[in-house]
Design a protein around this motif. Structure first.
Motif, PDB file in Angstrom:
ATOM      1  N   ILE A   9      40.302  42.407  42.876  1.00 22.94           N
ATOM      2  CA  ILE A   9      40.066  40.638  42.982  1.00 22.94           C
ATOM      3  C   ILE A   9      39.950  40.356  41.848  1.00 22.94           C
ATOM      4  O   ILE A   9      40.303  39.280  41.594  1.00 22.94           O
ATOM      5  CB  ILE A   9      39.129  40.648  44.049  1.00 22.94           C
ATOM      6  N   GLN A  10      38.857  40.750  40.905  1.00 25.80           N
ATOM      7  CA  GLN A  10      38.555  40.361  39.970  1.00 25.80           C
ATOM      8  C   GLN A  10      39.377  40.489  38.584  1.00 25.80           C
ATOM      9  O   GLN A  10      39.827  39.456  38.114  1.00 25.80           O
ATOM     10  CB  GLN A  10      36.953  40.717  39.441  1.00 25.80           C
ATOM     11  N   HIS A  11      40.025  41.206  39.146  1.00 28.90           N
ATOM     12  CA  HIS A  11      41.458  41.901  37.662  1.00 28.90           C
ATOM     13  C   HIS A  11      42.141  40.825  37.841  1.00 28.90           C
ATOM     14  O   HIS A  11      42.977  39.655  37.245  1.00 28.90           O
ATOM     15  CB  HIS A  11      41.821  43.337  38.492  1.00 28.90           C
ATOM     16  N   TYR A  12      42.382  40.269  39.159  1.00 30.39           N
ATOM     17  CA  TYR A  12      43.605  39.028  39.618  1.00 30.39           C
ATOM     18  C   TYR A  12      43.280  37.619  38.989  1.00 30.39           C
ATOM     19  O   TYR A  12      44.409  37.150  38.720  1.00 30.39           O
ATOM     20  CB  TYR A  12      44.122  39.342  41.290  1.00 30.39           C
ATOM     21  N   SER A  13      41.624  37.784  39.136  1.00 29.22           N
ATOM     22  CA  SER A  13      41.283  36.074  38.741  1.00 29.22           C
ATOM     23  C   SER A  13      41.757  36.468  37.332  1.00 29.22           C
ATOM     24  O   SER A  13      41.670  35.487  36.744  1.00 29.22           O
ATOM     25  CB  SER A  13      39.874  36.516  39.009  1.00 29.22           C
ATOM     26  N   GLU A  14      41.664  37.010  37.089  1.00 26.42           N
ATOM     27  CA  GLU A  14      41.406  37.310  35.528  1.00 26.42           C
ATOM     28  C   GLU A  14      42.285  36.704  34.545  1.00 26.42           C
ATOM     29  O   GLU A  14      43.341  36.043  33.972  1.00 26.42           O
ATOM     30  CB  GLU A  14      40.842  38.397  34.350  1.00 26.42           C
ATOM     31  N   LEU A  15      43.786  37.473  35.155  1.00 26.45           N
ATOM     32  CA  LEU A  15      45.265  37.166  35.415  1.00 26.45           C
ATOM     33  C   LEU A  15      45.408  35.784  35.691  1.00 26.45           C
ATOM     34  O   LEU A  15      46.296  35.526  34.730  1.00 26.45           O
ATOM     35  CB  LEU A  15      46.390  38.154  35.912  1.00 26.45           C
ATOM     36  N   GLU A  16      45.260  35.945  36.534  1.00 26.37           N
ATOM     37  CA  GLU A  16      45.777  34.051  37.026  1.00 26.37           C
ATOM     38  C   GLU A  16      44.766  33.018  35.761  1.00 26.37           C
ATOM     39  O   GLU A  16      45.832  32.645  35.869  1.00 26.37           O
ATOM     40  CB  GLU A  16      45.001  33.989  38.497  1.00 26.37           C
ATOM     41  N   ALA A  17      43.701  33.456  35.782  1.00 27.53           N
ATOM     42  CA  ALA A  17      43.300  32.408  34.409  1.00 27.53           C
ATOM     43  C   ALA A  17      43.914  32.101  33.077  1.00 27.53           C
ATOM     44  O   ALA A  17      44.442  31.264  32.895  1.00 27.53           O
ATOM     45  CB  ALA A  17      41.977  33.120  33.644  1.00 27.53           C
ATOM     46  N   LYS A  18      44.234  33.840  32.712  1.00 25.01           N
ATOM     47  CA  LYS A  18      45.527  33.490  31.715  1.00 25.01           C
ATOM     48  C   LYS A  18      46.512  32.490  31.821  1.00 25.01           C
ATOM     49  O   LYS A  18      47.252  32.474  30.703  1.00 25.01           O
ATOM     50  CB  LYS A  18      45.270  35.468  31.040  1.00 25.01           C
ATOM     51  N   VAL A  19      47.311  32.904  33.188  1.00 30.55           N
ATOM     52  CA  VAL A  19      48.455  32.776  33.619  1.00 30.55           C
ATOM     53  C   VAL A  19      48.669  30.823  33.174  1.00 30.55           C
ATOM     54  O   VAL A  19      49.656  30.826  32.507  1.00 30.55           O
ATOM     55  CB  VAL A  19      49.011  32.823  34.626  1.00 30.55           C
ATOM     56  N   GLN A  20      47.167  30.832  33.683  1.00 30.71           N
ATOM     57  CA  GLN A  20      47.287  29.466  33.464  1.00 30.71           C
ATOM     58  C   GLN A  20      47.209  28.757  32.465  1.00 30.71           C
ATOM     59  O   GLN A  20      47.291  27.805  31.655  1.00 30.71           O
ATOM     60  CB  GLN A  20      44.941  28.905  33.853  1.00 30.71           C
ATOM     61  N   THR A  21      46.278  29.383  30.760  1.00 32.43           N
ATOM     62  CA  THR A  21      46.007  29.261  29.432  1.00 32.43           C
ATOM     63  C   THR A  21      47.387  29.286  29.290  1.00 32.43           C
ATOM     64  O   THR A  21      48.449  28.587  28.218  1.00 32.43           O
ATOM     65  CB  THR A  21      45.012  29.931  28.922  1.00 32.43           C
ATOM     66  N   TYR A  22      48.222  30.506  28.944  1.00 32.38           N
ATOM     67  CA  TYR A  22      49.575  31.115  28.520  1.00 32.38           C
ATOM     68  C   TYR A  22      50.573  31.059  29.000  1.00 32.38           C
ATOM     69  O   TYR A  22      51.533  31.737  28.363  1.00 32.38           O
ATOM     70  CB  TYR A  22      49.172  32.490  28.034  1.00 32.38           C
TER      71      TYR A  22
END
Lengths: 132, 132
Positions: B114-127
DNA sequence: GATTGACTGAGAGCGTGCTCTAACTTCTAA
DNA sequence: TTAGAAGTTAGAGCACGCTCTCAGTCAATC
Protein backbone atom coordinates in the motif's frame (compact mmCIF):
# COMPACT_ATOMS: atom_id res chain seq x y z
CA UNK A 1 13.03 -11.38 -17.19
CA UNK A 2 14.86 -14.73 -17.33
CA UNK A 3 12.24 -17.46 -17.03
CA UNK A 4 13.91 -20.64 -15.93
CA UNK A 5 12.02 -22.33 -13.15
CA UNK A 6 9.91 -25.43 -13.71
CA UNK A 7 6.48 -25.76 -12.19
CA UNK A 8 7.88 -28.30 -9.71
CA UNK A 9 10.49 -25.87 -8.50
CA UNK A 10 7.93 -23.12 -8.12
CA UNK A 11 5.67 -25.46 -6.19
CA UNK A 12 8.51 -26.17 -3.79
CA UNK A 13 9.45 -22.52 -3.44
CA UNK A 14 5.94 -21.25 -2.86
CA UNK A 15 4.36 -24.16 -1.03
CA UNK A 16 1.54 -24.37 -3.54
CA UNK A 17 0.89 -27.60 -5.42
CA UNK A 18 1.52 -27.84 -9.15
CA UNK A 19 -2.23 -28.34 -9.51
CA UNK A 20 -2.88 -25.11 -7.70
CA UNK A 21 -0.32 -23.24 -9.78
CA UNK A 22 -2.02 -24.33 -12.99
CA UNK A 23 -5.40 -23.56 -11.47
CA UNK A 24 -4.28 -20.05 -10.52
CA UNK A 25 -3.06 -19.45 -14.03
CA UNK A 26 -6.24 -20.85 -15.53
CA UNK A 27 -8.41 -18.53 -13.54
CA UNK A 28 -6.35 -15.48 -14.27
CA UNK A 29 -4.51 -14.94 -11.01
CA UNK A 30 -1.21 -15.49 -12.73
CA UNK A 31 -0.66 -14.04 -16.19
CA UNK A 32 0.27 -16.49 -18.94
CA UNK A 33 3.62 -17.89 -17.89
CA UNK A 34 6.43 -18.21 -20.44
CA UNK A 35 6.91 -21.57 -22.08
CA UNK A 36 9.92 -23.64 -23.05
CA UNK A 37 10.01 -24.89 -26.64
CA UNK A 38 8.30 -28.10 -25.53
CA UNK A 39 5.38 -26.16 -24.10
CA UNK A 40 6.37 -26.58 -20.45
CA UNK A 41 6.02 -23.59 -18.16
CA UNK A 42 9.10 -21.60 -17.22
CA UNK A 43 8.59 -19.22 -14.35
CA UNK A 44 10.65 -16.10 -13.74
CA UNK A 45 11.71 -14.70 -10.38
CA UNK A 46 9.11 -11.98 -10.86
CA UNK A 47 6.47 -14.69 -11.26
CA UNK A 48 7.53 -16.17 -7.93
CA UNK A 49 7.34 -12.82 -6.19
CA UNK A 50 3.86 -12.29 -7.58
CA UNK A 51 2.77 -15.74 -6.46
CA UNK A 52 4.14 -15.07 -3.00
CA UNK A 53 2.12 -11.91 -2.74
CA UNK A 54 -0.98 -13.70 -4.00
CA UNK A 55 -0.42 -16.29 -1.30
CA UNK A 56 -0.37 -13.59 1.35
CA UNK A 57 -3.67 -12.29 0.08
CA UNK A 58 -5.16 -15.81 0.19
CA UNK A 59 -3.79 -16.51 3.66
CA UNK A 60 -5.42 -13.36 4.90
CA UNK A 61 -8.73 -14.59 3.52
CA UNK A 62 -9.11 -12.63 0.31
CA UNK A 63 -11.51 -14.54 -1.94
CA UNK A 64 -10.32 -15.66 -5.37
CA UNK A 65 -12.78 -13.26 -6.99
CA UNK A 66 -11.17 -10.26 -5.42
CA UNK A 67 -7.71 -11.53 -6.18
CA UNK A 68 -8.78 -11.81 -9.80
CA UNK A 69 -9.88 -8.22 -9.73
CA UNK A 70 -6.56 -7.14 -8.27
CA UNK A 71 -4.62 -9.23 -10.78
CA UNK A 72 -6.67 -7.69 -13.55
CA UNK A 73 -5.79 -4.17 -12.44
CA UNK A 74 -2.11 -5.01 -12.32
CA UNK A 75 -2.17 -6.73 -15.68
CA UNK A 76 -4.44 -4.42 -17.57
CA UNK A 77 -2.89 -1.16 -16.43
CA UNK A 78 0.63 -2.16 -15.50
CA UNK A 79 1.95 1.40 -15.22
CA UNK A 80 -1.06 3.07 -13.71
CA UNK A 81 -4.23 2.46 -11.67
CA UNK A 82 -2.15 2.68 -8.51
CA UNK A 83 -4.98 4.42 -6.78
CA UNK A 84 -7.46 1.66 -7.52
CA UNK A 85 -5.04 -1.05 -6.48
CA UNK A 86 -4.20 0.77 -3.29
CA UNK A 87 -7.88 1.17 -2.47
CA UNK A 88 -8.50 -2.51 -3.01
CA UNK A 89 -5.63 -3.43 -0.72
CA UNK A 90 -6.68 -0.90 1.88
CA UNK A 91 -10.18 -2.33 1.97
CA UNK A 92 -8.67 -5.75 2.43
CA UNK A 93 -6.32 -4.43 5.09
CA UNK A 94 -9.36 -3.30 7.01
CA UNK A 95 -10.98 -6.72 6.89
CA UNK A 96 -7.74 -8.30 8.07
CA UNK A 97 -7.59 -5.93 11.03
CA UNK A 98 -11.17 -6.87 11.86
CA UNK A 99 -10.34 -10.55 11.59
CA UNK A 100 -7.45 -10.14 14.00
CA UNK A 101 -9.59 -8.26 16.44
CA UNK A 102 -12.34 -10.84 16.30
CA UNK A 103 -9.85 -13.65 16.84
CA UNK A 104 -8.48 -11.84 19.85
CA UNK A 105 -11.91 -11.27 21.32
CA UNK A 106 -12.91 -14.88 20.91
CA UNK A 107 -9.58 -15.97 22.27
CA UNK A 108 -10.38 -14.18 25.51
CA UNK A 109 -13.52 -16.29 25.92
CA UNK A 110 -11.60 -19.46 25.16
CA UNK A 111 -8.88 -18.56 27.64
CA UNK A 112 -11.56 -17.89 30.17
CA UNK A 113 -12.97 -21.38 29.64
CA UNK A 114 -9.55 -22.97 29.92
CA UNK A 115 -9.03 -21.14 33.18
CA UNK A 116 -12.41 -22.36 34.39
CA UNK A 117 -11.51 -25.96 33.60
CA UNK A 118 -8.20 -25.60 35.41
CA UNK A 119 -10.02 -24.46 38.52
CA UNK A 120 -12.50 -27.31 38.31
CA UNK A 121 -9.66 -29.77 37.89
CA UNK A 122 -8.01 -28.39 40.99
CA UNK A 123 -11.22 -28.84 42.94
CA UNK A 124 -11.60 -32.40 41.72
CA UNK A 125 -8.07 -33.04 42.95
CA UNK A 126 -8.98 -31.68 46.36
CA UNK A 127 -12.57 -32.76 46.94
CA UNK A 128 -13.41 -35.41 44.35
CA UNK A 129 -15.97 -34.92 41.54
CA UNK A 130 -17.53 -31.46 41.30
CA UNK A 131 -20.45 -30.41 39.16
CA UNK A 132 -20.52 -27.92 36.23
CA UNK B 1 -33.65 -25.06 33.12
CA UNK B 2 -36.65 -23.13 31.75
CA UNK B 3 -36.74 -23.73 28.01
CA UNK B 4 -38.78 -21.04 26.37
CA UNK B 5 -37.12 -19.61 23.31
CA UNK B 6 -38.24 -20.46 19.80
CA UNK B 7 -35.75 -21.27 17.08
CA UNK B 8 -36.43 -17.89 15.49
CA UNK B 9 -35.56 -16.07 18.66
CA UNK B 10 -32.39 -18.06 19.08
CA UNK B 11 -31.44 -17.35 15.48
CA UNK B 12 -31.83 -13.64 16.20
CA UNK B 13 -29.89 -13.81 19.46
CA UNK B 14 -27.00 -15.83 18.11
CA UNK B 15 -26.80 -14.60 14.55
CA UNK B 16 -27.03 -18.15 13.20
CA UNK B 17 -29.79 -19.06 10.75
CA UNK B 18 -32.58 -21.43 11.77
CA UNK B 19 -31.19 -23.81 9.16
CA UNK B 20 -27.80 -23.72 10.81
CA UNK B 21 -29.29 -24.25 14.26
CA UNK B 22 -31.07 -27.37 13.11
CA UNK B 23 -27.94 -28.49 11.27
CA UNK B 24 -25.83 -28.06 14.41
CA UNK B 25 -28.28 -30.12 16.38
CA UNK B 26 -28.43 -32.80 13.71
CA UNK B 27 -24.68 -33.22 13.69
CA UNK B 28 -24.40 -33.36 17.43
CA UNK B 29 -22.97 -29.95 18.25
CA UNK B 30 -26.08 -29.09 20.24
CA UNK B 31 -27.65 -31.76 22.44
CA UNK B 32 -31.30 -32.61 21.75
CA UNK B 33 -33.17 -29.40 22.50
CA UNK B 34 -36.36 -29.57 24.57
CA UNK B 35 -39.64 -29.60 22.70
CA UNK B 36 -43.00 -27.97 23.23
CA UNK B 37 -46.03 -30.29 23.14
CA UNK B 38 -46.39 -29.59 19.43
CA UNK B 39 -42.87 -30.79 18.73
CA UNK B 40 -41.36 -27.32 18.24
CA UNK B 41 -37.95 -26.63 19.77
CA UNK B 42 -37.74 -24.62 22.96
CA UNK B 43 -34.28 -23.39 23.80
CA UNK B 44 -33.09 -22.55 27.31
CA UNK B 45 -30.70 -19.77 28.27
CA UNK B 46 -28.06 -22.45 28.84
CA UNK B 47 -28.59 -23.59 25.24
CA UNK B 48 -27.94 -20.06 24.06
CA UNK B 49 -24.75 -19.77 26.10
CA UNK B 50 -23.55 -23.04 24.67
CA UNK B 51 -24.34 -21.93 21.13
CA UNK B 52 -22.49 -18.68 21.72
CA UNK B 53 -19.41 -20.56 22.81
CA UNK B 54 -19.69 -22.88 19.82
CA UNK B 55 -19.84 -19.82 17.61
CA UNK B 56 -16.62 -18.53 19.11
CA UNK B 57 -14.95 -21.82 18.34
CA UNK B 58 -16.23 -21.67 14.75
CA UNK B 59 -15.18 -18.06 14.27
CA UNK B 60 -11.70 -18.95 15.37
CA UNK B 61 -11.60 -21.65 12.72
CA UNK B 62 -12.22 -24.80 14.68
CA UNK B 63 -13.54 -27.45 12.26
CA UNK B 64 -16.94 -29.00 12.90
CA UNK B 65 -15.25 -32.35 13.54
CA UNK B 66 -13.32 -31.00 16.48
CA UNK B 67 -16.33 -29.15 17.82
CA UNK B 68 -18.19 -32.45 17.73
CA UNK B 69 -15.44 -34.02 19.77
CA UNK B 70 -15.59 -31.21 22.30
CA UNK B 71 -19.38 -31.37 22.47
CA UNK B 72 -19.15 -35.11 22.98
CA UNK B 73 -16.81 -34.68 25.95
CA UNK B 74 -19.11 -32.14 27.54
CA UNK B 75 -22.20 -34.25 26.94
CA UNK B 76 -20.83 -37.66 27.72
CA UNK B 77 -18.98 -36.76 30.89
CA UNK B 78 -20.78 -33.67 32.11
CA UNK B 79 -19.16 -33.64 35.53
CA UNK B 80 -15.68 -34.74 34.61
CA UNK B 81 -13.16 -34.95 31.75
CA UNK B 82 -12.13 -31.38 32.48
CA UNK B 83 -8.56 -32.23 31.69
CA UNK B 84 -9.41 -33.54 28.25
CA UNK B 85 -11.62 -30.58 27.47
CA UNK B 86 -8.98 -28.16 28.65
CA UNK B 87 -6.36 -29.85 26.52
CA UNK B 88 -8.58 -29.66 23.47
CA UNK B 89 -9.16 -25.96 24.01
CA UNK B 90 -5.50 -25.31 24.72
CA UNK B 91 -4.52 -26.97 21.47
CA UNK B 92 -7.04 -24.79 19.70
CA UNK B 93 -5.80 -21.73 21.55
CA UNK B 94 -2.38 -22.42 20.12
CA UNK B 95 -3.68 -22.58 16.56
CA UNK B 96 -5.54 -19.31 17.08
CA UNK B 97 -2.37 -17.62 18.30
CA UNK B 98 -0.59 -18.89 15.21
CA UNK B 99 -3.39 -17.64 12.99
CA UNK B 100 -3.14 -14.19 14.52
CA UNK B 101 0.58 -14.11 14.08
CA UNK B 102 0.35 -15.20 10.47
CA UNK B 103 -2.26 -12.56 9.75
CA UNK B 104 -0.04 -9.93 11.30
CA UNK B 105 2.96 -11.02 9.27
CA UNK B 106 1.04 -10.99 6.03
CA UNK B 107 -0.47 -7.66 6.95
CA UNK B 108 3.00 -6.16 7.08
CA UNK B 109 3.59 -7.18 3.46
CA UNK B 110 0.24 -5.76 2.42
CA UNK B 111 0.91 -2.50 4.24
CA UNK B 112 4.24 -2.36 2.52
CA UNK B 113 2.54 -2.67 -0.87
CA UNK B 114 0.00 0.00 0.00
CA UNK B 115 2.84 2.30 0.96
CA UNK B 116 4.57 1.52 -2.31
CA UNK B 117 1.47 2.43 -4.30
CA UNK B 118 1.10 5.67 -2.38
CA UNK B 119 4.61 6.64 -3.34
CA UNK B 120 4.05 5.76 -6.98
CA UNK B 121 0.88 7.79 -6.99
CA UNK B 122 2.77 10.75 -5.60
CA UNK B 123 5.33 10.43 -8.38
CA UNK B 124 2.64 10.25 -11.00
CA UNK B 125 1.19 13.46 -9.59
CA UNK B 126 4.56 15.15 -9.88
CA UNK B 127 6.11 13.72 -13.02
CA UNK B 128 3.36 11.96 -14.94
CA UNK B 129 3.23 8.18 -15.58
CA UNK B 130 5.97 6.16 -13.91
CA UNK B 131 6.84 2.55 -14.47
CA UNK B 132 6.59 -0.37 -11.95
C1' DG C 1 12.85 -48.39 -30.46
C1' DA C 2 11.06 -48.90 -25.87
C1' DT C 3 10.62 -47.22 -21.37
C1' DT C 4 10.46 -43.69 -17.98
C1' DG C 5 9.20 -39.50 -16.03
C1' DA C 6 7.81 -34.78 -16.14
C1' DC C 7 4.81 -32.07 -18.32
C1' DT C 8 0.20 -30.49 -20.82
C1' DG C 9 -5.16 -29.09 -20.97
C1' DA C 10 -9.79 -30.11 -20.00
C1' DG C 11 -12.77 -31.46 -17.03
C1' DA C 12 -14.53 -34.30 -13.19
C1' DG C 13 -14.52 -34.88 -8.20
C1' DC C 14 -14.09 -33.67 -3.37
C1' DG C 15 -14.35 -31.73 1.53
C1' DT C 16 -16.34 -28.24 4.22
C1' DG C 17 -20.03 -25.77 5.99
C1' DC C 18 -23.78 -24.39 5.30
C1' DT C 19 -28.47 -23.41 2.74
C1' DC C 20 -32.54 -24.61 0.57
C1' DT C 21 -36.56 -27.58 -0.83
C1' DA C 22 -40.52 -30.42 -0.32
C1' DA C 23 -44.09 -32.38 1.93
C1' DC C 24 -46.30 -32.26 6.06
C1' DT C 25 -48.16 -30.53 10.87
C1' DT C 26 -49.84 -27.17 14.03
C1' DC C 27 -51.49 -22.88 15.80
C1' DT C 28 -53.67 -18.34 15.37
C1' DA C 29 -56.66 -14.92 13.66
C1' DA C 30 -60.25 -13.45 10.38
C1' DT D 1 -63.30 -23.03 8.24
C1' DT D 2 -59.96 -21.37 6.00
C1' DA D 3 -55.82 -18.76 5.16
C1' DG D 4 -51.34 -18.02 6.51
C1' DA D 5 -47.36 -18.04 9.46
C1' DA D 6 -44.16 -20.84 11.77
C1' DG D 7 -42.57 -25.09 12.82
C1' DT D 8 -40.94 -30.24 11.56
C1' DT D 9 -37.70 -33.96 8.98
C1' DA D 10 -34.91 -35.88 5.45
C1' DG D 11 -32.35 -35.08 1.96
C1' DA D 12 -30.75 -32.44 -2.08
C1' DG D 13 -28.01 -28.55 -3.62
C1' DC D 14 -24.55 -24.99 -3.49
C1' DA D 15 -20.20 -22.00 -3.20
C1' DC D 16 -15.60 -22.17 -2.51
C1' DG D 17 -11.03 -23.61 -3.29
C1' DC D 18 -8.72 -26.69 -4.45
C1' DT D 19 -7.28 -31.67 -6.03
C1' DC D 20 -7.20 -35.42 -8.95
C1' DT D 21 -7.81 -38.12 -13.35
C1' DC D 22 -7.12 -38.97 -18.02
C1' DA D 23 -5.28 -39.13 -22.39
C1' DG D 24 -1.73 -37.37 -24.69
C1' DT D 25 3.15 -35.07 -25.71
C1' DC D 26 7.96 -34.74 -25.32
C1' DA D 27 12.91 -35.56 -24.04
C1' DA D 28 16.26 -38.43 -22.05
C1' DT D 29 18.05 -42.95 -21.05
C1' DC D 30 18.63 -48.01 -21.57
Amino acid sequence: MAAELTIQQVAQETGLSVHTLRYYERCGLIAAVERATNGHRRYSVADIRWIEFLTRLRLTGMPIRQMQQYAMLVRQYPETAYDERRQLLEAHRQTVLEQIQQLQENLVAIDWKIQHYSELEAKVQTYGTVKS
